[in-house]
Scaffold this motif. Structure first.
Motif, PDB file in Angstrom:
ATOM      1  N   LEU A  89       0.835  -1.214   0.000  1.00 25.59           N
ATOM      2  CA  LEU A  89       0.000   0.000   0.000  1.00 25.59           C
ATOM      3  C   LEU A  89       0.865   1.257   0.000  1.00 25.59           C
ATOM      4  CD1 LEU A  89      -2.909  -0.887   2.466  1.00 25.59           C
ATOM      5  CD2 LEU A  89      -2.847  -1.039  -0.009  1.00 25.59           C
ATOM      6  N   VAL A  90       1.952   1.247   0.743  1.00 23.85           N
ATOM      7  CA  VAL A  90       2.865   2.391   0.722  1.00 23.85           C
ATOM      8  C   VAL A  90       3.400   2.608  -0.684  1.00 23.85           C
ATOM      9  CG1 VAL A  90       5.086   3.247   1.555  1.00 23.85           C
ATOM     10  CG2 VAL A  90       3.488   2.194   3.159  1.00 23.85           C
ATOM     11  N   ASN A  91       3.739   1.516  -1.343  1.00 20.78           N
ATOM     12  CA  ASN A  91       4.208   1.625  -2.725  1.00 20.78           C
ATOM     13  C   ASN A  91       3.118   2.137  -3.644  1.00 20.78           C
ATOM     14  OD1 ASN A  91       4.495  -0.066  -5.537  1.00 20.78           O
ATOM     15  ND2 ASN A  91       6.461   0.724  -4.803  1.00 20.78           N
ATOM     16  N   TRP A  92       1.878   1.746  -3.421  1.00 19.27           N
ATOM     17  CA  TRP A  92       0.751   2.262  -4.225  1.00 19.27           C
ATOM     18  C   TRP A  92       0.662   3.783  -4.093  1.00 19.27           C
ATOM     19  CZ3 TRP A  92      -4.057  -1.410  -3.262  1.00 19.27           C
ATOM     20  CH2 TRP A  92      -3.787  -2.657  -3.836  1.00 19.27           C
ATOM     21  N   ILE A  93       0.764   4.273  -2.878  1.00 20.30           N
ATOM     22  CA  ILE A  93       0.629   5.721  -2.667  1.00 20.30           C
ATOM     23  C   ILE A  93       1.787   6.469  -3.313  1.00 20.30           C
ATOM     24  CG2 ILE A  93       0.530   7.535  -0.925  1.00 20.30           C
ATOM     25  CD1 ILE A  93      -0.786   5.525   0.970  1.00 20.30           C
ATOM     26  N   TYR A  94       3.000   5.985  -3.105  1.00 19.87           N
ATOM     27  CA  TYR A  94       4.163   6.646  -3.714  1.00 19.87           C
ATOM     28  C   TYR A  94       4.077   6.640  -5.249  1.00 19.87           C
ATOM     29  CZ  TYR A  94       6.758   6.927   0.709  1.00 19.87           C
ATOM     30  OH  TYR A  94       7.179   7.238   1.985  1.00 19.87           O
ATOM     31  N   LYS A  99       6.177  14.094  -8.072  1.00 22.43           N
ATOM     32  CA  LYS A  99       7.471  14.226  -7.400  1.00 22.43           C
ATOM     33  C   LYS A  99       7.457  15.295  -6.308  1.00 22.43           C
ATOM     34  CE  LYS A  99      12.415  14.683  -8.362  1.00 22.43           C
ATOM     35  NZ  LYS A  99      13.458  14.846  -9.415  1.00 22.43           N
ATOM     36  N   PRO A 100       6.851  16.494  -6.512  1.00 21.43           N
ATOM     37  CA  PRO A 100       6.809  17.465  -5.403  1.00 21.43           C
ATOM     38  C   PRO A 100       6.065  16.947  -4.180  1.00 21.43           C
ATOM     39  CG  PRO A 100       6.353  18.544  -7.498  1.00 21.43           C
ATOM     40  CD  PRO A 100       6.343  17.085  -7.767  1.00 21.43           C
ATOM     41  N   VAL A 101       4.950  16.229  -4.381  1.00 21.04           N
ATOM     42  CA  VAL A 101       4.221  15.681  -3.239  1.00 21.04           C
ATOM     43  C   VAL A 101       5.038  14.574  -2.569  1.00 21.04           C
ATOM     44  CG1 VAL A 101       2.070  14.573  -2.524  1.00 21.04           C
ATOM     45  CG2 VAL A 101       2.034  16.285  -4.336  1.00 21.04           C
ATOM     46  N   PHE A 102       5.712  13.769  -3.364  1.00 18.21           N
ATOM     47  CA  PHE A 102       6.573  12.716  -2.815  1.00 18.21           C
ATOM     48  C   PHE A 102       7.655  13.311  -1.913  1.00 18.21           C
ATOM     49  CE2 PHE A 102      10.424  10.161  -3.015  1.00 18.21           C
ATOM     50  CZ  PHE A 102       9.964   8.895  -2.678  1.00 18.21           C
ATOM     51  N   THR A 103       8.229  14.435  -2.333  1.00 19.02           N
ATOM     52  CA  THR A 103       9.270  15.075  -1.534  1.00 19.02           C
ATOM     53  C   THR A 103       8.728  15.547  -0.191  1.00 19.02           C
ATOM     54  OG1 THR A 103      10.341  15.799  -3.572  1.00 19.02           O
ATOM     55  CG2 THR A 103      10.992  16.915  -1.543  1.00 19.02           C
ATOM     56  N   LEU A 104       7.473  15.980  -0.164  1.00 27.28           N
ATOM     57  CA  LEU A 104       6.881  16.502   1.068  1.00 27.28           C
ATOM     58  C   LEU A 104       6.515  15.407   2.062  1.00 27.28           C
ATOM     59  CD1 LEU A 104       4.551  19.257  -0.449  1.00 27.28           C
ATOM     60  CD2 LEU A 104       6.669  19.613   0.818  1.00 27.28           C
ATOM     61  N   VAL A 105       6.077  14.231   1.571  1.00 22.15           N
ATOM     62  CA  VAL A 105       5.518  13.226   2.473  1.00 22.15           C
ATOM     63  C   VAL A 105       6.428  12.010   2.657  1.00 22.15           C
ATOM     64  CG1 VAL A 105       3.170  13.919   1.890  1.00 22.15           C
ATOM     65  CG2 VAL A 105       4.261  12.082   0.588  1.00 22.15           C
ATOM     66  N   LYS A 107       9.013   9.419   3.919  1.00 26.62           N
ATOM     67  CA  LYS A 107       9.698   9.089   5.168  1.00 26.62           C
ATOM     68  C   LYS A 107      10.162   7.637   5.093  1.00 26.62           C
ATOM     69  CE  LYS A 107       7.009  12.157   8.192  1.00 26.62           C
ATOM     70  NZ  LYS A 107       6.049  12.203   9.334  1.00 26.62           N
ATOM     71  N   PRO A 108      11.292   7.328   5.662  1.00 26.86           N
ATOM     72  CA  PRO A 108      11.738   5.927   5.650  1.00 26.86           C
ATOM     73  C   PRO A 108      10.929   5.085   6.633  1.00 26.86           C
ATOM     74  CG  PRO A 108      13.294   7.290   6.845  1.00 26.86           C
ATOM     75  CD  PRO A 108      12.300   8.233   6.261  1.00 26.86           C
ATOM     76  N   ARG A 109      10.648   3.848   6.246  1.00 23.88           N
ATOM     77  CA  ARG A 109       9.940   2.864   7.085  1.00 23.88           C
ATOM     78  C   ARG A 109       8.639   3.433   7.638  1.00 23.88           C
ATOM     79  NH1 ARG A 109      15.249   2.352   8.473  1.00 23.88           N
ATOM     80  NH2 ARG A 109      14.958   3.628  10.336  1.00 23.88           N
ATOM     81  N   ILE A 110       7.858   4.034   6.766  1.00 27.94           N
ATOM     82  CA  ILE A 110       6.570   4.599   7.162  1.00 27.94           C
ATOM     83  C   ILE A 110       5.465   3.595   6.865  1.00 27.94           C
ATOM     84  CG2 ILE A 110       6.083   5.665   4.916  1.00 27.94           C
ATOM     85  CD1 ILE A 110       4.948   8.065   6.419  1.00 27.94           C
ATOM     86  N   THR A 111       4.417   3.603   7.681  1.00 29.16           N
ATOM     87  CA  THR A 111       3.274   2.720   7.450  1.00 29.16           C
ATOM     88  C   THR A 111       2.287   3.387   6.498  1.00 29.16           C
ATOM     89  OG1 THR A 111       2.038   3.608   9.332  1.00 29.16           O
ATOM     90  CG2 THR A 111       3.523   1.741   9.764  1.00 29.16           C
ATOM     91  N   ALA A 112       1.392   2.587   5.956  1.00 28.58           N
ATOM     92  CA  ALA A 112       0.384   3.115   5.041  1.00 28.58           C
ATOM     93  C   ALA A 112      -0.537   4.104   5.755  1.00 28.58           C
ATOM     94  CB  ALA A 112      -0.426   1.969   4.446  1.00 28.58           C
ATOM     95  N   PHE A 113      -0.842   3.820   7.039  1.00 31.94           N
ATOM     96  CA  PHE A 113      -1.699   4.735   7.795  1.00 31.94           C
ATOM     97  C   PHE A 113      -1.029   6.099   7.974  1.00 31.94           C
ATOM     98  CE2 PHE A 113      -2.603   6.578  11.994  1.00 31.94           C
ATOM     99  CZ  PHE A 113      -3.957   6.884  11.836  1.00 31.94           C
ATOM    100  N   SER A 114       0.248   6.120   8.340  1.00 32.72           N
ATOM    101  CA  SER A 114       0.943   7.394   8.547  1.00 32.72           C
ATOM    102  C   SER A 114       1.105   8.153   7.234  1.00 32.72           C
ATOM    103  CB  SER A 114       2.313   7.137   9.177  1.00 32.72           C
ATOM    104  OG  SER A 114       2.189   6.506  10.428  1.00 32.72           O
ATOM    105  N   TRP A 116      -0.799   7.899   4.530  1.00 37.79           N
ATOM    106  CA  TRP A 116      -2.133   8.366   4.111  1.00 37.79           C
ATOM    107  C   TRP A 116      -2.537   9.606   4.910  1.00 37.79           C
ATOM    108  CZ3 TRP A 116      -5.391   6.791   0.271  1.00 37.79           C
ATOM    109  CH2 TRP A 116      -6.730   7.205   0.336  1.00 37.79           C
ATOM    110  N   SER A 117      -2.243   9.621   6.216  1.00 40.28           N
ATOM    111  CA  SER A 117      -2.588  10.763   7.059  1.00 40.28           C
ATOM    112  C   SER A 117      -1.781  12.001   6.680  1.00 40.28           C
ATOM    113  CB  SER A 117      -2.356  10.409   8.535  1.00 40.28           C
ATOM    114  OG  SER A 117      -3.140   9.303   8.920  1.00 40.28           O
ATOM    115  N   ASP A 118      -0.500  11.809   6.349  1.00 41.88           N
ATOM    116  CA  ASP A 118       0.331  12.943   5.958  1.00 41.88           C
ATOM    117  C   ASP A 118      -0.169  13.574   4.651  1.00 41.88           C
ATOM    118  OD1 ASP A 118       1.861  12.520   8.171  1.00 41.88           O
ATOM    119  OD2 ASP A 118       3.519  11.530   7.110  1.00 41.88           O
TER     120      ASP A 118
END
Length: 312
Positions: A89-94, A99-105, A107-114, A116-118
């Motif tokens: 799911l993290v890979n789906w979101i990324y 690219k600008p949104v990716f730079t903002l959100v 984080k290493p070893r982040i969960t899908a919940f975190s 999605w919330s960011d």
């Protein structure tokens, strides 16, 4: 106690928490091409968070993975299978953000919940300021040279963004704002839409305007074809013959040649009447007096009795 119809209908429309769907296995989730399900990229400039989230929610519901982004899972539930699904799911979101949104959100070893919330907080923070700007833009939209389809799409996108920040626009307000910004060529349509009972929805008013636009385009094409046929009819009218007024014009080809031949014939007639050698004819009369004598009526036309020649 019997449940009211309205409550029953509302309950049937909402997903039930009593029987959540069975989540897909990690083997299935890892083979999903998310771009085929979410074909747009979430971007800051496009303001397409509403469309992106709508598509992403449908994919999460399809595979029964809503809980991964809605609730933080306790550590005891984070099995190997769960971690594989969450990483997918993290890979789906990324994969579906720019690219600008990716730079903002990122984080290493982040969960899908975190994650999605960011993303949600980034696009829905400062809701009041966003609502003020969106409301001003929504009320200032004019059709101008836009087609009905493009004009209504722009209004619908702004209305969706206002709903996302907690300031939804009512259906009658959307219809009135649609009529306010219409091009003047549709002024005759406004009373028709306003007087309908029950009132038009935004979608039905848009459909009515699309039919009106198609009718106007058809009338314009018909008028253009009639004007083309009329122009062809005028060009086929008979023109003035070249042998008319140009006969008297010495600069023209045929008329000038005819006039020159006539003058040459008269000059040759005068030259032959005056004699070639200047010797007076029999009778002692000079050649100058010859033209004053009229031949008898029985002589042929063009016959000169003084020279003995027949003049052509």
């Amino acid at each position: 106690m019997a449940q009211s119809p309205a409550r029953s209908s509302a309950s049937s429309d909402e997903p039930s928490n009593a029987d959540p769907p069975m989540p897909a296995s990690a083997a299935v989730v890892q083979t999903v091409n998310i771009r085929s399900h979410v074909p747009i990229l979430l971007d800051l400039l496009d303001s397409n968070y509403s469309q992106w989230r709508c598509l992403f929610n449908s994919v999460l519901g399809k595979f029964g993975l809503d809980d991964h982004v809605r609730f933080p899972a306790p550590m005891i539930q984070r099995t190997a299978e769960w971690r594989q699904i969450d990483s997918a799911l993290v890979n789906w979101i990324y994969t579906t953000i720019s690219k600008p949104v990716f730079t903002l959100v990122h984080k290493p070893r982040i969960t899908a919940f975190s994650l999605w919330s960011d993303v949600e907080s980034h696009f829905r923070d400062n809701k009041l300021e966003h609502a003020v700007l969106l409301e001003a833009e929504f009320r200032a939209v004019q059709q101008g040279d836009l087609s009905i389809q493009d004009y209504c799409t722009k209004l619908k996108r702004l209305a969706d963004q206002l709903r996302d920040v907690g300031h939804p626009v009512s259906e009658p307000s959307q219809v009135l704002n649609l009529l306010r910004g219409l091009s003047p060529r549709y002024r005759h349509v406004k009373p028709v839409i306003k007087s309908k009972s029950p009132p038009h929805t935004f979608r039905s008013a848009m459909s009515y305007l699309l039919l009106e636009e198609a009718s106007d385009d058809h009338d314009a094409k018909t008028q253009a074809s009639h004007a083309l046929y009329a122009g062809r009819g005028d060009s086929s009218a008979p023109t003035t013959s070249s042998g008319g007024s140009n006969d008297s014009d010495p600069r023209s080809g045929s008329g000038g040649g005819s006039n020159r031949s006539k003058r040459n014939a008269r000059q040759r007639s005068k030259g032959s009447n005056s004699g070639s050698g200047g010797t007076p004819p029999a009778g002692g009369r000079s050649s100058a007096a010859a033209p004053s004598q009229r031949p008898p009526a029985g002589w042929p036309s063009g016959y000169n009795p003084w020279t003995g020649l027949v003049q052509a």
